[in-house]
Scaffold this motif. Sequence first.
Motif, short mmCIF file in Angstrom:
data_model
loop_
_atom_site.label_atom_id
_atom_site.label_comp_id
_atom_site.label_asym_id
_atom_site.label_seq_id
_atom_site.Cartn_x
_atom_site.Cartn_y
_atom_site.Cartn_z
N UNK A 123 18.87 2.94 -2.54
CA UNK A 123 20.15 2.32 -2.89
C UNK A 123 20.29 0.93 -2.27
N UNK A 124 19.75 0.79 -1.04
CA UNK A 124 19.81 -0.53 -0.41
C UNK A 124 18.97 -1.54 -1.19
N UNK A 125 17.78 -1.10 -1.65
CA UNK A 125 16.94 -1.99 -2.45
C UNK A 125 17.64 -2.34 -3.76
N UNK A 128 26.37 -0.80 -4.24
CA UNK A 128 25.85 -1.33 -5.51
C UNK A 128 26.96 -1.90 -6.36
N UNK A 129 28.13 -1.23 -6.40
CA UNK A 129 29.27 -1.73 -7.20
C UNK A 129 29.81 -3.02 -6.61
N UNK A 130 29.88 -3.09 -5.25
CA UNK A 130 30.38 -4.32 -4.61
C UNK A 130 29.45 -5.49 -4.91
N UNK A 131 28.15 -5.21 -5.02
CA UNK A 131 27.20 -6.27 -5.35
C UNK A 131 27.26 -6.64 -6.81
N UNK A 132 27.64 -5.68 -7.66
CA UNK A 132 27.67 -5.92 -9.11
C UNK A 132 28.99 -5.43 -9.67
N UNK A 133 30.10 -6.17 -9.47
CA UNK A 133 31.42 -5.69 -9.92
C UNK A 133 31.51 -5.48 -11.42
N UNK A 134 30.62 -6.13 -12.19
CA UNK A 134 30.67 -5.95 -13.66
C UNK A 134 29.82 -4.78 -14.11
N UNK A 135 29.66 -3.80 -13.27
CA UNK A 135 28.82 -2.64 -13.58
C UNK A 135 29.33 -1.93 -14.83
#
Length: 899
Positions: free
Chosen positions: A459-461, A85-92
């Motif tokens: 988490x995958x979703x 999830x963090x790799x998909x959204x680095x601005x978390x």
Amino acid sequence: MLFSSSMIKPGRSRGWRFYRFGWYLPAFIMVAAVIFGIVRADLEERAQYMAQQRLVASEQLARVSSSLETNIRGNVNLVQGLVAAIAANPSITQTQFAALSERVFAVPSQLKNVAVAPDLVIRYVYPYDQNKQLVGRDYTADPKRSVSVMEAIKRRSTTIAGPVELAQGGLGLLARYPVFSQANGHFWGIVSSVIDVERLFRDIDLDTERQPLSIAISRRPAPVAKDVFTGDPAIFSADAVRARIELGYDTWYLAAVPKAGWKTTPPDIGWLYAYATLIALCIVAPMIWVGILMRQRNRHIVDLQHREEQFETIHHRLTLALEASQIGVWEYEGATDRLFWDERLKDLYSAPPGKDIFTYEDWRSTVHPDDIETAENRLNEVIGATEPYITQFRIVRPSGEIRHIRAHGKAYKTSGGVERVVGANWDVTDDVNLQIELREERARAEEQNERLRATRRTLQHQSLHDALTGLPNRRFLDQFMEASNATTHSHRLAFIHFDLDRFKEVNDTLGHAAGDEVLRQTTARLLELIGHDEFVSRIGGDEFVVVTSGPAPEERAKHLGRSIVKAIAKPMTIDGQECHVGCSAGIAMQTLACEEPRQLLINADVALYEAKKRGRNRAEVFSESLLLTAIQVKRTSDELLAAIENDQIVPFFQPQFDAVTLDIVGVEALARWVHPTRGLLAPEAFLDIAEGLHRSGEIDALILEKALFQATRWRARGLAVPRVSVNVSAQRLKDENLLEQLSHLSFAPGSIAFELLESISFEGNDRGLRKIIGTLKDLGIDIELDDFGSGHASIVSLLELGPKRLKIDRQLISPLQASGPQHRLVASIIEIGRSQGIEIVAEGVETEAHMDILRGLGCQVLQGYAFAEPMSPDAFMDFAAHWQQGRVPATAVPTRKLA
């Protein structure tokens, strides 16, 4: 007589002894063989018992090792979804991170905390209260902890290290997850999770009363005492069973011995000796009897038959007892209803003390009522048959205790023709209970695995969808483009890339909650427009991509793009307020089968840039000319970055003159780019690009620094230039380091003026901008409002800003001579300035008529080509020297150093 009787007695004595004991010589040889066999059997039994102990211990240690590794891997895999999830959204954000972590920690595990370190500095932790002291820790500052971190980054995979002493107390395993941005593949940071080693050991019964083994764990196969982090180091020196666990970066070595130690004597060795002795007697006794019977055959023939029958009975009982693992022997004779139980079975069935004779009813009365029918039927089937009797049933003891019994038996006939069933029973209650526990544990493990799979799916979703809008995210779009590389002429893609035009204003004025509502309402409108075979993806803050396809998607894409612009342009109601947002869209379609979707997305982005450049709230279709323009902008951007580094940005100076005396009262410093191939470039060629690169503030700083340096040269040459004006962009005003940089410059109060565009100065809600302008005034820096009359500033905003000067835009000066309305407008501006004590500067003065009109209207300062064009520093010094030869220079003001 040659020989006396005394001489033959010894020979007769030896012959008599041989005759007397010769019949028993085979028995003696057999006894020796049996003794040898017993000794050998004893040695084999002991070796087998020791091997069995080691096998059992190895299996137990393997279960501990498997459980330990399963739990560790389970903990590590729990955090993998969070890493994705963090790799998909680095601005978390911390809130998003806490929400994801809460879901991870909701699954039973030994996780103690999770820390996220962008650029190797911890920014987020969970749980926060117990681990907030970790925030701000730099992994690179701690050599011990950075080893595993750097190893994880080097391998581009998860590493597990430890256990180590935790700053919060106790031991923990450190799992390091390198995070690489899915958008560009660049390294983003590290995610660390801590597994509570003490709780891990406790959960797998590593050192509890239920654990039959003494276990030690080390980091080396042949450790010293300091390498062993749990258990007794002496176990590694003992004759222990061993195992190891690979954890990625570390390897654990396990050694174990039974808590009671290795037993050298098998528990049933006495039975071995007893049965061996019995066998020996059974073998030797008949041989002795043979010797006796050889002498007494005729006299003892009847006794011999009787003993053979006894021997046959004993043989059958002994054989079946050995087959039944030497546990509880019984025998049933149906004709007499007589039942034989040995001592073990008497204890097993809780028979009354002293009772030796039993019947079928004694057995039947102990069988559990639910099992009696099956047990009886099975026994009746065996009587008179040749098949073995194998069954299992329950008995109820007088105390009410229920025990599980397994029975093996076989029917046979005696030499007298009597039918009997002989067999063995043993108590398997512990085995049954163990099987039940194993089934329950298996069910619980399967349930936990199902929860883990459900969590992984969730988490995958989440990693493929935006949490706010529920739309597919950039990672989903990337996977779609990867899967759509193989396109055909009959099926082509079209991308519509758009973003919201005034989204930042909504965030700044109404807050981020209102911005989120704008995104949700935008999503609802988009879903009403797209078809079932189309989808929309949110790839950034206010950026969306709509994907459509078909044999000829051009018309559909254009229609959909226009519909999106029209739908988003409709007002939205946010917290009772009506907001107008709007959007700009770029459309790109596949024209060739070999055109990759990623290039298609780039083309749509180019078209979006063109839509914004043409005034926003519109949709533009990609073309090759747009791509060439984008390439040119990119090339210019790269060259501009190099120009800033190579000191190619220089100031040119255009003087400003007193409208009455024509003395030089100031100079405006203008940026020029000395391009190595294109020559001298004016600001129009690069300032917009610098603004997009967020480097315009840096250019402003360079021009200011160089202008002050030239002002020092002018003073050294005796040139009187009272004031230097420099243009200041919004980026420069919002630079946090602006005041610190100004504090290192030497200038006199009023000798520097910052020219602000009208659009910059009157952003009514930017309190920070107004505050910095007030601070600049306090430092002695004049504020000038540039291009006044071309924007949208109000008189009220003008009064609030309180500038030192107003510069009338050149577009108002050019038609001044011919246009009456333009003449009145300029006159009004001058009158407003004079009424507020604001000095008026007219730029773009190109003729003497302009000079006369402006002087007559009361304008104080003139600037334009009628006097001089922008010049290089050396050219300006020559011009100023000649200009001032016949005029009195303006009074110089002493300089001061800002604190």
